[in-house]
Each structure stands twice: as structure tokens, then as C-alpha cells.
Design an enzyme around this catalytic site. Structure first.
Site, PDB file in Angstrom:
ATOM      1  N   ASP A  93      33.484  48.676  38.867  1.00 55.26           N
ATOM      2  CA  ASP A  93      33.457  47.822  40.055  1.00 55.26           C
ATOM      3  C   ASP A  93      32.050  47.838  40.668  1.00 55.26           C
ATOM      4  OD1 ASP A  93      33.874  46.628  42.647  1.00 55.26           O
ATOM      5  OD2 ASP A  93      36.006  47.048  42.397  1.00 55.26           O
ATOM      6  N   SER A 137      36.065  41.458  44.975  1.00 62.09           N
ATOM      7  CA  SER A 137      36.814  42.121  43.904  1.00 62.09           C
ATOM      8  C   SER A 137      38.221  41.560  43.722  1.00 62.09           C
ATOM      9  CB  SER A 137      36.906  43.632  44.188  1.00 62.09           C
ATOM     10  OG  SER A 137      35.636  44.226  44.102  1.00 62.09           O
ATOM     11  N   HIS A 200      44.196  48.820  45.868  1.00 58.31           N
ATOM     12  CA  HIS A 200      42.939  48.129  46.137  1.00 58.31           C
ATOM     13  C   HIS A 200      42.852  46.863  45.295  1.00 58.31           C
ATOM     14  CE1 HIS A 200      38.435  48.462  47.132  1.00 58.31           C
ATOM     15  NE2 HIS A 200      39.086  48.478  48.282  1.00 58.31           N
ATOM     16  N   GLU A 353      39.605  51.540  35.879  1.00 61.85           N
ATOM     17  CA  GLU A 353      38.523  51.164  36.784  1.00 61.85           C
ATOM     18  C   GLU A 353      37.732  52.359  37.300  1.00 61.85           C
ATOM     19  OE1 GLU A 353      37.786  48.668  40.921  1.00 61.85           O
ATOM     20  OE2 GLU A 353      39.546  49.972  40.728  1.00 61.85           O
ATOM     21  N   ASP A 358      31.201  50.743  43.439  1.00 66.31           N
ATOM     22  CA  ASP A 358      31.163  49.686  44.442  1.00 66.31           C
ATOM     23  C   ASP A 358      31.116  50.223  45.863  1.00 66.31           C
ATOM     24  OD1 ASP A 358      31.758  46.734  45.228  1.00 66.31           O
ATOM     25  OD2 ASP A 358      33.357  47.852  46.219  1.00 66.31           O
ATOM     26  N   HIS A 362      28.135  49.767  48.802  1.00 65.82           N
ATOM     27  CA  HIS A 362      28.362  49.144  50.106  1.00 65.82           C
ATOM     28  C   HIS A 362      27.761  49.980  51.240  1.00 65.82           C
ATOM     29  CE1 HIS A 362      30.589  45.596  49.140  1.00 65.82           C
ATOM     30  NE2 HIS A 362      31.545  46.250  48.489  1.00 65.82           N
ATOM     31  N   ASP A 399      33.065  43.490  37.749  1.00 65.27           N
ATOM     32  CA  ASP A 399      33.612  42.321  38.436  1.00 65.27           C
ATOM     33  C   ASP A 399      32.518  41.508  39.113  1.00 65.27           C
ATOM     34  OD1 ASP A 399      33.199  44.484  40.124  1.00 65.27           O
ATOM     35  OD2 ASP A 399      35.072  44.254  41.220  1.00 65.27           O
ATOM     36  N   HIS A 400      31.470  42.203  39.558  1.00 63.73           N
ATOM     37  CA  HIS A 400      30.363  41.556  40.262  1.00 63.73           C
ATOM     38  C   HIS A 400      29.206  42.545  40.329  1.00 63.73           C
ATOM     39  CE1 HIS A 400      31.407  44.190  43.589  1.00 63.73           C
ATOM     40  NE2 HIS A 400      32.666  43.762  43.481  1.00 63.73           N
ATOM     41  N   HIS A 478      27.887  42.089  47.943  1.00 69.49           N
ATOM     42  CA  HIS A 478      27.812  41.914  46.499  1.00 69.49           C
ATOM     43  C   HIS A 478      26.644  41.005  46.140  1.00 69.49           C
ATOM     44  CE1 HIS A 478      32.473  42.591  46.369  1.00 69.49           C
ATOM     45  NE2 HIS A 478      31.787  43.702  46.626  1.00 69.49           N
TER      46      HIS A 478
END
Length: 526
Positions: A93, A137, A200, A353, A358, A362, A399-400, A478
Site C-alpha cells: 500500500d 486505497s 481497512h 497487504e 502507506d 502519510h 495501489d498508488h 498520495h
């Protein structure tokens, strides 16, 4: 030359020299000049600088031979067109290309390779949502698991459902199903493993249909849809939903969303339910574990399903744990999951995952984010070791990306978390790693005096160090760039090129013959 003209000439020369001293060290814009003015204030060593160097890498033969060996390896590869009995989708992630490139420095240097970077086939996935250039996500999970693009914030529903649209998501015609259901419909087992809350956004893409990713329990649903709504929250869907109730294995965090606080002090439900207890009551063969020891000691002999919830919220970061940690590592969960699901002779699909890459990004916590990549790679290597490349397709992607920067001409072998040799115009050092936005702005920018603070005086080496950010945000955003896809096993050569993210589950289904449409099996029959 007369005395007057000579005096004028020397005066002109003096003026030019004085003016030159007031100019930057170089006014030209060629590469040599740019390099010379990068770091005028640093104590720059003379000659070439190598903090890390390999014997012979300054020779032509070193690099030419490396290129030849790569070509030989590619020529020796054979396309695997077997049917994929098993499919494992690993999701880092937020693991953009910049992230795993920078993280290589934690395993010995930029010339090293993570386990998944050694996979024979790679591609690029376009991650945008229907309504956003930069995705989240939730909509990405719908893409790489369910095969369609969706609106930001929504999971397992089509693009006809807007975020927080309580009524639209109740229309089952808008629901889209993940490859986990496709696999179970074909007689295979399916599971989900994550280091985040199992409710999540990413793991929820395996089993949930929801118009708002934050509706992880009924309390959150009621705040948006009212007390009398028929919308079922994500945790409820995992235990009682059409897909969730059939999953063979589920592991992650998020216990708080499954239990009412009257029954568990940290619970956040408001309907009086204990969904974990309900899961256990569904069958005597439903096993439930809450610790690393319980997972490792679990005897699969009489177990039909496994639910492991190891934290109230997300699992701890790897750097927050030690060998005595109560929670299992991602590698340990991966090993147990494959051992358990391999009992099905028809095969399995599992989503695994590394979710805390991720969350660290952040918060601009680059040390933790990159370490989570290292842990993610360990789990992937374990999966490759435990499975046969002839019948198991492993796909690794993100995912990004994030607004994460890796720059500044650092020397080979330089501490990736340290300053670069570059010296900005404001004469304040800057670090190799930084972010376009996020909470790090307030630490590194003096708002009152409108100047940057020296980051070398603020980075302490603590795992929670926040790295510099250009724009102030409570949570870093992101990125919208494409992410890499790595594949190994049957039909892995299909994953090359640049394609939409929602193509990924269709490629996996093709390799594993999971639909009535175009598959490797249907093609073989023609």
C-alpha cells in the site's frame, strides 16, 4: 596607451572583478557550472568521491558484462503457460516506484534487488479513479481486485455509486465482486492478510460492498445514513456477508470494529454485537487467534476457517516491535496462510497487504515507510520459497504512490536519511528524502521568519522522524504516478506493458481459468 586611458582600463578591470565577486560562482547554465555551484559552502573532498564502490565498476568491462548477463538471462526465460492453480496478490500500500527504489539502500545499496524486483516480468499500472486523477486505497482496491474502476472512497461498487450514497449502494446491481469470489465459485479457497485493520480499504476490497471506506463499523454508518439504515458496515460484511462469510482465512488488525464497548472496552460498535463471538458460534471448526503464539501453535487438523485479529487498530510498525512481540510479522502470517490454504487440492487465491508503508508516508515518517518495504519483501520471498513457480502465479504491485521525493545527487553509500551534497540558494541544507506535502512542513519551516530550518539539526535518527514537506497538511497525500507490477509464475508474461489498474484481476483470472469468458483454458480449447 596614454596615462588617462591606462587608468580607465585598470579601473574597468577592477570593476569587473568586484562585480564578479558579487555574482554566483557560475553564471553559465551548463552541467559543469551547475555542479560547481551546488555546494560552495560544503567541505567538499577533492577528486572523485566513493562512499561505496565495487571492484572494477569504474571500468567499461564491468558494465558491459553486466548488460550481457542480463540479456542471457532474458533469453533463457521460457514462457510459463500452465494453468495457475494458486494465485497470490501482494499489495504494497503506497509503495510507489520512488519508495522501493529508495528502500534498496536499507538492504545494502541502490544496486541491490528486493525479492519481487527479481521477478521476470514487470509492467506499469495506471491508478486514477473515475472522478480523481490521484486515487485512494478504496477505489484502487475495487480496480485491482474487482476489475472495474470506481469513485474515490468507495469499495466493491460500480462507478454509479457516489461516495457516502447510502441508498445507491443498497442496490445490489451496483455491487462488483472480487477475484476472491471468482476463485471460491471455482472451488478454490480464498483468504486475506494485512498489517492494517482488516476492515481497512485495501483488504475490504476482497469482500465488501460499501459507499464509504470509513464505514468500518455500524457507529460510523449511522452517523452518515441514520439510525434506521439497512446499510451493513464492513466488519459485519466480513463475518456475515456473501463473500466474507465464505473466506477460509482472514488476518490483520481492527478488533475495535467488531465489538460493542459494553462487551469489550476498546470496542466502537453501537449495536451490542460481538461479531468475533458470532463468527466462533457459526462452527466449532472456526478458529480464532489473537497473538503470534496462538497463530504459531494453531493445529490445522480440525480447522475449517481461521480468523486472526492481532490489534485493536492497525498492527504495530515493524520498527516498534522486537523478537518478543505479541503480534506476528507479515512474513509469519504469509507462511501460515499458505500452509493453511494449500490443503485445498483445487488451489487458492490470497490477498496479502503490506499496509503500513502507506500510513508511515502519510505522517512523513520515511524511516518507517522504507523499513516496511523491507518486511514486505521478506513475505514475498517466503511465498516464492513455499510455492512452485510452475503452478503458482505471484503478482506484486501497489495501489498508488505518494508525494515522496528521492533527490539531491547523494554520493554512493551516503546515508539515505542524511543531507545531500547540494546546497540550495538559501544556503540551508536539504535532505535526500522529502515530501511535497504533509505534517513535516511545520517542523522544518519557520513560519514567523519565513525561512527553512536546518533539517540536519532536526533529524535525530529516531524512527518517528518526520521528514521535510513543502506544503502544510495534517496528512500527506498520495501521488498520481503509475505504479510497478511484478509477476512470476504461470502467464506472468501477460503483466508486461502499461495498462489500466482494473486489468490486473482479469489477467490473474485468465491465468487461473476463473471465469466463463476469455481464459487460458478457453483459449486452449480453440
Amino acid at each position: 596607451m596614454s596615462h588617462t586611458r591606462r587608468a580607465l582600463f585598470y579601473a574597468t578591470v577592477v570593476c569587473i572583478l568586484l562585480a564578479a565577486q558579487a555574482l554566483p560562482p557560475c553564471a553559465r547554465d551548463d552541467e559543469e557550472c551547475r555542479d560547481s555551484r551546488m555546494h560552495p559552502d560544503l567541505e567538499e573532498p577533492t577528486g572523485r568521491v566513493f562512499a561505496r564502490k565495487f571492484d572494477g565498476d569504474d571500468t567499461n568491462d564491468y558494465w558491459r558484462n553486466q548488460g550481457k548477463e542480463f540479456i542471457k538471462a532474458k533469453l533463457a526465460e521460457k514462457r510459463n503457460t500452465n494453468k495457475a492453480k494458486n494465485v497470490i496478490l501482494f499489495l504494497g500500500d503506497g509503495m510507489g516506484i520512488t519508495t522501493h527504489s529508495a528502500a534498496r539502500n536499507l538492504i545494502g545499496g541502490e544496486e541491490q534487488y528486493f525479492s519481487f524486483e527479481k521477478f521476470p516480468f514487470t509492467g506499469l499500472s495506471k491508478t486514477y479513479a473515475i472522478d480523481r486523477i490521484v486515487p485512494d486505497s478504496a477505489n484502487t482496491a475495487t480496480a485491482y481486485l474487482c476489475g472495474v474502476k470506481a469513485m474515490k472512497g468507495t469499495i466493491g461498487v460500480s462507478g454509479q455509486v457516489e461516495r457516502e450514497d447510502c441508498e445507491a449502494m443498497l442496490n445490489t446491481s451496483t455491487h462488483v465482486y472480487s477475484i476472491a469470489k471468482w476463485a471460491m465459485d471455482a472451488g478454490k479457497s480464498a483468504g486475506v492478510v494485512t498489517t492494517t485493520r482488516i476492515t481497512h480499504a485495501s483488504p475490504a476490497g476482497v469482500y465488501a460492498h460499501i459507499a464509504e471506506r470509513d464505514w468500518e463499523d455500524d457507529s460510523e454508518v449511522k452517523q452518515s445514513c441514520g439510525a434506521n439504515t439497512n446499510v451493513k458496515d464492513i466488519a459485519y460484511q466480513l463475518i456475515h456477508g456473501e463473500v466474507g462469510s465464505k473466506l477460509s482465512l482472514m488476518m490483520g488488525g481492527g478488533k475495535r470494529h467488531f465489538v460493542d464497548p459494553k462487551l469489550y472496552v476498546n470496542g466502537t460498535r453501537s449495536d451490542g454485537l460481538n461479531l468475533i463471538e458470532q463468527y466462533q458460534q457459526l462452527s466449532a471448526q472456526n478458529a480464532y487467534v489473537e497473538s503470534r503464539a496462538e497463530l504459531n501453535n494453531l493445529n490445522f487438523t480440525n480447522v475449517q476457517r481461521v480468523l486472526g485479529i492481532f490489534a485493536d487498530s492497525h498492527l504495530k510498525y515493524h520498527l516498534e516491535t522486537d523478537e518478543n512481540s505479541v503480534q506476528p510479522t507479515l512474513e509469519e502470517m504469509t507462511r501460515k496462510a499458505i500452509e493453511f490454504l494449500s490443503r485445498n487440492e483445487q488451489g487458492y487465491f490470497i490477498f496479502i497487504e503490506g499496509g503500513r508503508i502507506d500510513t508511515a508516508h502519510h505522517d512523513n515518517m520515511a524511516r518507517i515507510a522504507l523499513d516496511e518495504v523491507v518486511e514486505f519483501s521478506k513475505a514475498i520471498q517466503a511465498a516464492r520459497d513455499l510455492t512452485n513457480e510452475e503452478d503458482t502465479l505471484i503478482v506484486v504491485t501497489a495501489d498508488h504512490s505518494h508525494s515522496f521525493s528521492y533527490s539531491g545527487y547523494p554520493y554512493r553509500g551516503n546515508d539515505i536519511f542524511a543531507r545531500t551534497p547540494a546546497n540550495p540558494v538559501d544556503r540551508v541544507p536539504y535532505l535526500t528524502l522529502s515530501y511535497a506535502n504533509g505534517p513535516g512542513y511545520e517542523t522544518f519551516y519557520d513560519v514567523v521568519n519565513k525561512v527553512r530550518r536546518d533539517p540536519t539539526t532536526l533529524i535525530t535518527g529516531d524512527i518517528y522522524d518526520a521528514f521535510p514537506a513543502t506544503a502544510p497538511l495534517d496528512s500527506e497525500t498520495h501521488g498520481g504516478d503509475d505504479v510497478a507490477v511484478f509477476a512470476s509464475g504461470p502467464w506472468s508474461h501477460l503483466f508486461t506493458g502499461t495498462y489500466e489498474q482494473n486489468t490486473i484481476p482479469h489477467l490473474m483470472a485468465y491465468a487461473s481459468c476463473l471465469s466463463d469468458g476469455l481464459t487460458a483454458c478457453s483459449n486452449a480449447e480453440k
